[in-house]
Design a protein around this motif. Structure first.
Motif, PDB file in Angstrom:
ATOM      1  N   GLN A 119      -0.291  14.916  -4.064  1.00 59.87           N
ATOM      2  CA  GLN A 119      -1.529  14.876  -4.823  1.00 59.87           C
ATOM      3  C   GLN A 119      -2.175  13.493  -4.745  1.00 59.87           C
ATOM      4  O   GLN A 119      -2.753  13.002  -5.722  1.00 59.87           O
ATOM      5  N   GLU A 120      -2.058  12.897  -3.566  1.00 62.34           N
ATOM      6  CA  GLU A 120      -2.685  11.591  -3.374  1.00 62.34           C
ATOM      7  C   GLU A 120      -4.195  11.733  -3.289  1.00 62.34           C
ATOM      8  O   GLU A 120      -4.716  12.628  -2.615  1.00 62.34           O
ATOM      9  N   VAL A 121      -4.890  10.855  -3.982  1.00 63.20           N
ATOM     10  CA  VAL A 121      -6.346  10.744  -3.880  1.00 63.20           C
ATOM     11  C   VAL A 121      -6.627   9.372  -3.272  1.00 63.20           C
ATOM     12  O   VAL A 121      -6.527   8.351  -3.964  1.00 63.20           O
ATOM     13  N   PRO A 122      -6.953   9.325  -1.980  1.00 67.34           N
ATOM     14  CA  PRO A 122      -7.086   8.031  -1.295  1.00 67.34           C
ATOM     15  C   PRO A 122      -8.022   7.054  -1.990  1.00 67.34           C
ATOM     16  O   PRO A 122      -7.721   5.857  -2.077  1.00 67.34           O
ATOM     17  N   ARG A 169       1.949   2.329  -8.906  1.00 71.18           N
ATOM     18  CA  ARG A 169       2.642   3.479  -8.306  1.00 71.18           C
ATOM     19  C   ARG A 169       2.787   4.606  -9.319  1.00 71.18           C
ATOM     20  O   ARG A 169       2.572   5.776  -8.998  1.00 71.18           O
ATOM     21  N   ALA A 170       3.144   4.252 -10.562  1.00 67.54           N
ATOM     22  CA  ALA A 170       3.320   5.275 -11.593  1.00 67.54           C
ATOM     23  C   ALA A 170       2.009   5.959 -11.949  1.00 67.54           C
ATOM     24  O   ALA A 170       1.995   7.146 -12.300  1.00 67.54           O
ATOM     25  N   LEU A 171       0.891   5.221 -11.856  1.00 72.71           N
ATOM     26  CA  LEU A 171      -0.403   5.773 -12.241  1.00 72.71           C
ATOM     27  C   LEU A 171      -1.143   6.427 -11.082  1.00 72.71           C
ATOM     28  O   LEU A 171      -2.191   7.043 -11.280  1.00 72.71           O
ATOM     29  N   SER A 182       0.819  -1.211   0.000  1.00 72.85           N
ATOM     30  CA  SER A 182       0.000   0.000   0.000  1.00 72.85           C
ATOM     31  C   SER A 182       0.854   1.262   0.000  1.00 72.85           C
ATOM     32  O   SER A 182       0.600   2.199  -0.759  1.00 72.85           O
ATOM     33  N   ASP A 183       1.901   1.277   0.822  1.00 73.42           N
ATOM     34  CA  ASP A 183       2.753   2.467   0.907  1.00 73.42           C
ATOM     35  C   ASP A 183       3.603   2.642  -0.343  1.00 73.42           C
ATOM     36  O   ASP A 183       3.876   3.773  -0.754  1.00 73.42           O
ATOM     37  N   ASN A 184       4.039   1.546  -0.964  1.00 76.03           N
ATOM     38  CA  ASN A 184       4.769   1.641  -2.222  1.00 76.03           C
ATOM     39  C   ASN A 184       3.891   2.270  -3.302  1.00 76.03           C
ATOM     40  O   ASN A 184       4.337   3.133  -4.056  1.00 76.03           O
ATOM     41  N   LEU A 185       2.641   1.837  -3.369  1.00 78.22           N
ATOM     42  CA  LEU A 185       1.750   2.348  -4.395  1.00 78.22           C
ATOM     43  C   LEU A 185       1.492   3.843  -4.204  1.00 78.22           C
ATOM     44  O   LEU A 185       1.403   4.595  -5.179  1.00 78.22           O
ATOM     45  N   ARG A 186       1.410   4.279  -2.950  1.00 78.59           N
ATOM     46  CA  ARG A 186       1.064   5.676  -2.678  1.00 78.59           C
ATOM     47  C   ARG A 186       2.274   6.597  -2.636  1.00 78.59           C
ATOM     48  O   ARG A 186       2.122   7.811  -2.525  1.00 78.59           O
ATOM     49  N   LEU A 187       3.472   6.032  -2.755  1.00 74.17           N
ATOM     50  CA  LEU A 187       4.694   6.801  -2.529  1.00 74.17           C
ATOM     51  C   LEU A 187       4.805   8.018  -3.439  1.00 74.17           C
ATOM     52  O   LEU A 187       4.998   9.149  -2.971  1.00 74.17           O
ATOM     53  N   GLN A 188       4.716   7.827  -4.757  1.00 72.27           N
ATOM     54  CA  GLN A 188       4.914   8.951  -5.669  1.00 72.27           C
ATOM     55  C   GLN A 188       3.829  10.007  -5.489  1.00 72.27           C
ATOM     56  O   GLN A 188       4.106  11.212  -5.509  1.00 72.27           O
TER      57      GLN A 188
END
Length: 221
Positions: free
Chosen positions: A113-116, A151-153, A101-107
């Motif tokens: 600009q995270e959208v949970p 993660r990139a998307l 989960s944290d890897n995906l949200r890292l970037q």
């Protein structure tokens, strides 16, 4: 979304300058996918690095989202990569001490600009929701590549650059990962530039170009 105009690049060798790109020009629109093919060592990854602002051309100009990379300093190019680019490589570059989960949200978090809700949806779409608290080493190769794509998307980038994203996967996993990548690119409206040596991987793309002797050639469908 991306434009290269008359871009050239060479590298110094003991035998003298080695010309890798010779007056390369291309345009990539929002929502469009483009495969870049060519022999190993022909300069495909060099072109990708130039498009990402990770390297600079000897001559020519590059625009990303209507911004000229040559008019920006390194800090500005780095900020542009964080906010507008998604990068996927053959090596997954996951952080081993962070959960799935944290890897995906890292970037997205680094770009602020995270959208949970989108992060949660991505985990579901990637088939990784039940592994959200696992670590990368606990995933299969195919799962790790799906996580790298997610993660990139996660920032919903304007441009996604992918360098042999299925190169380390078997055929079945490669097909699954590629189908998911194309589906998510369409949904996010990202432009996609994908480097590959495989006609099978290139086939679903809107266009296909071959890099040969430093120049681009159109591959007809």
């Amino acid at each position: 979304m991306l434009e290269l105009r008359d871009v050239s690049k060479s590298y110094a060798t003991p035998q003298g300058p080695l010309s890798v790109l010779r007056g390369v020009s291309l345009q990539l629109a929002a929502g469009e996918s483009l495969a870049l093919m060519g022999e190993s060592g022909c300069g495909k990854s060099t072109l990708l690095h130039l498009a990402a602002g990770l390297d600079t051309p000897d001559s020519g100009r590059i625009w990303l989202a209507d911004r000229a990379l040559d008019a920006m300093n390194e800090a500005q190019r780095s900020a542009l990569r964080r906010h507008r680019l998604g990068l996927v490589f053959q090596a997954f570059h996951l952080v081993p001490t962070l959960t799935v989960s944290d890897n995906l949200r890292l970037q997205a978090r680094l770009a602020k600009q995270e959208v949970p809700d989108w992060s949660v949806e991505l985990l579901e779409r990637l088939g990784l929701a039940k592994y959200r608290d696992h670590y990368p080493e606990q995933l299969s190769g195919g799962q790790q590549q799906r996580l790298a794509i997610g993660r990139a998307l996660a920032v919903r980038p304007n441009l996604l650059l992918a360098d042999e994203p299925t190169g380390n996967l078997d055929e079945r996993n490669a097909d699954d990962v590629l189908a998911l990548l194309m589906e998510l690119v369409v949904e996010t409206g990202s432009a996609l530039l994908l480097v590959t040596h495989s006609p099978r991987v290139a086939d679903p793309m809107n266009r296909c170009l071959r890099l040969h002797h430093g120049r681009l050639e159109t591959i007809e469908p």
